[in-house]
Design an enzyme around this catalytic site. Structure first.
Site, PDB file in Angstrom:
ATOM      1  CB  ALA A 147      -0.653   9.897   7.190  1.00 29.17           C
ATOM      2  N   GLY A 180       0.824  -1.206   0.000  1.00 29.02           N
ATOM      3  CA  GLY A 180       0.000   0.000   0.000  1.00 29.02           C
ATOM      4  C   GLY A 180       0.854   1.250   0.000  1.00 29.02           C
ATOM      5  CE  LYS A 197      -5.569   3.921  12.772  1.00 27.63           C
ATOM      6  NZ  LYS A 197      -5.328   5.273  13.257  1.00 27.63           N
ATOM      7  CE  LYS A 215      -9.395   6.163  13.629  1.00 28.91           C
ATOM      8  NZ  LYS A 215      -9.176   7.124  12.566  1.00 28.91           N
ATOM      9  CG  ASN A 260     -13.446   8.924   8.563  1.00 31.25           C
ATOM     10  OD1 ASN A 260     -14.228   8.450   7.749  1.00 31.25           O
ATOM     11  ND2 ASN A 260     -12.251   8.399   8.791  1.00 31.25           N
ATOM     12  CG  ASN A 290      -2.192  10.869   3.791  1.00 26.10           C
ATOM     13  OD1 ASN A 290      -2.717  11.123   4.863  1.00 26.10           O
ATOM     14  ND2 ASN A 290      -1.381  11.723   3.202  1.00 26.10           N
ATOM     15  CD1 TRP A 291      -1.620   3.997   8.205  1.00 31.98           C
ATOM     16  CD2 TRP A 291      -0.248   5.690   8.694  1.00 31.98           C
ATOM     17  NE1 TRP A 291      -1.059   3.749   9.430  1.00 31.98           N
ATOM     18  CE2 TRP A 291      -0.215   4.767   9.753  1.00 31.98           C
ATOM     19  CE3 TRP A 291       0.546   6.834   8.778  1.00 31.98           C
ATOM     20  CZ2 TRP A 291       0.582   4.958  10.899  1.00 31.98           C
ATOM     21  CZ3 TRP A 291       1.346   7.026   9.912  1.00 31.98           C
ATOM     22  CH2 TRP A 291       1.355   6.101  10.949  1.00 31.98           C
ATOM     23  N   GLY A 292       0.192   4.687   3.944  1.00 33.59           N
ATOM     24  CA  GLY A 292       1.095   3.672   3.406  1.00 33.59           C
ATOM     25  C   GLY A 292       2.453   4.278   3.053  1.00 33.59           C
TER      26      GLY A 292
END
Ligand code: NAD
Ligand code: 13P
Length: 407
Positions: free
Chosen positions: A169, A10, A136, A268, A335, A13-15
């Site tokens: 991120a 992946g 997540k 969350k 989110n 953005n976080w990957g």
């Protein structure tokens, strides 16, 4: 001794951010890890924006392959613009090739894509590889609900832990300090070669699988027959994962509650949508705090009700993967921001997502639907009024103004 090879599956953005962290650490610890980190990129044609330092007049707006851009400029111009990736991050458009010969697989995709990725690599990974899921979300099917760590582990026949925390991120990519929680509770065959797992928080106790025999994140005897990591490799234990992920700006806490860490990160996101809804109505910080309090209670209740054999309340109330992630997500997460704007502008959350996120994907909307379908099937919607209200608002069946009377 052989070295561990690491692949990040992946590159969003976080990957991309996790790839940066891991590559900094493989380079600094190249007696344990191979320096190069493979990063699987879902290939797409990307136009380099005019304001990017990599914009080239001779190429102009002609789309180029994202992998070529990343490997040439060491920047993911689409999903993590403005951040230099270490040159030992190697973008690879072939998933099977990226995971080949890797002992450590870090899964970091929007949860919608995990099933296909696992199908693609089943039978093409080392049998003794180990996984860490940074995903997540939860996986809801006809058989019930499962964690992505479980789904990945069972699907690939490997052990898979989970990484989750208060981890927006771009802040981490800019090396602003944060904490994270990694849950890793490996089978005895790996534990026997490793020091006892420990937690830096005295309040979060560690249950060792070595004592109980190999079981999954719900305490059931695992169906997966695991292949031990060969002795030529450095042990794949808590210390190894701490070395792989810990940075001066990214502090790692190792725990064993895989279910609690995974559920914290998934649930969350539903609460963050609710926080965005009330903020969008202009109700202020008290209302948002009420949403967080009620949301946290529902998260703990959900964990205890469906994963009660192993889940620890302290994971929700004390770890970065619990309350801290809830707070950061309800303050500045995607989110939250998309839900707030949806209410402010009279749009749907999905419309804001498409308009504002440039291909990044929300996890809260699908998680709200999935958790709702799981609860509805069991007649338990009314026991989780906030989760249920968020689903109703997303579907246009409820309004934000009804929240106070519903929860
Ligand atoms: P993202 O939302 O930034 O990007 C979307 C990604 O999906 C891109 O890499 C894109 O290439 C990929 N994609 C699009 N279509 C695809 C397809 N058909 N098959 C496979 N991939 C496809 O992604 P992200 O932020 O890296 O999110 C990954 C996980 O990390 C999510 O579960 C998210 O909740 C979690 N997470 C995100 C953050 C954050 O701040 N971004 C922080 C912590 C955890
Ligand atoms: P969002 O996906 O809502 O941005 O949340 C990011 C996150 O998980 C922060 O920990």
């Amino acid at each position: 001794e052989r070295k561990h090879k690491v692949t990040v599956v992946g590159s969003g953005n976080w990957g991309s951010t996790i790839s940066k962290i891991v590559a900094e650490n493989t380079r600094a610890n190249n007696t344990i890890f191979e320096e190069d980190v493979q990063m699987w990129v879902y290939e797409e044609e990307v136009t380099i924006p005019k304001d990017s330092k990599f914009y080239d007049e001779t190429i102009g707006d002609k789309p180029q392959k994202l992998t070529s851009i990343i490997n040439k400029h060491h920047e993911n111009v689409k999903y993590l613009p403005g951040i230099t990736l270490p040159s030992n991050v190697v973008a690879n458009p072939s998933l099977r090739d990226a995971v080949k010969d890797s002992t450590i697989l870090v899964f970091n995709l929007p949860h919608q894509f995990i099933n296909n990725a696992c199908k693609e690599i089943r039978g093409h990974i080392l049998p003794y590889a180990r996984g860490i899921s940074c995903v997540k979300g939860v996986n809801v099917s006809d058989e019930g609900i499962s964690l992505f760590s479980e789904w990945i582990g069972d699907g690939l026949g490997i052990y898979c832990g989970a990484l989750s925390g208060a981890n927006i991120a771009t802040e981490i990519a800019n090396e602003k300090w944060s904490e994270t929680t990694i849950a890793y509770d490996p089978p005895p065959m790996d534990n026997s070669r490793a020091p006892t797992p420990r937690s830096s928080s005295p309040n979060i106790s560690i249950t060792s699988l070595a004592e109980a025999g190999h079981r999954d994140a719900r305490g059931r005897a695992s169906k997966t027959k695991l292949t031990p990591v060969p002795a030529e490799y450095p042990p794949l234990d808590h210390d190894c994962f701490r070395v792989l992920f810990h940075r001066p700006y990214f502090h790692v806490q190792m725990v064993s509650d895989v279910a609690g860490v995974s559920l914290g990160g998934a649930l969350k996101n539903i609460v963050a949508l609710a926080a965005g809804f009330v903020d969008g109505r202009g109700w202020g910080d008290n209302a948002k705090a009420a949403i967080m309090r009620i949301g946290l209670m529902e998260m703990v209740k959900f964990g205890k009700e469906f994963f009660g054999e192993t889940v620890q309340t302290a994971t929700f109330t004390e770890s970065s993967a619990g309350v801290a992630d809830l707070i950061t997500s309800c303050s500045g997460g995607r989110n939250f921001r998309c839900a707030r704007k949806a209410v402010e502008k009279g749009m749907t959350v999905q419309e804001v997502e498409h308009e504002d996120l440039n291909g990044q994907m929300l996890q809260g909307t699908s998680t709200a639907y999935e958790v709702n379908s799981f609860l509805k099937k069991r007649g338990l919607e009314s026991n989780y009024p906030l989760f249920t209200a968020v689903n109703g608002i997303l579907r246009g069946e409820r309004t934000v103004d009804e929240i106070p009377s519903l929860v």
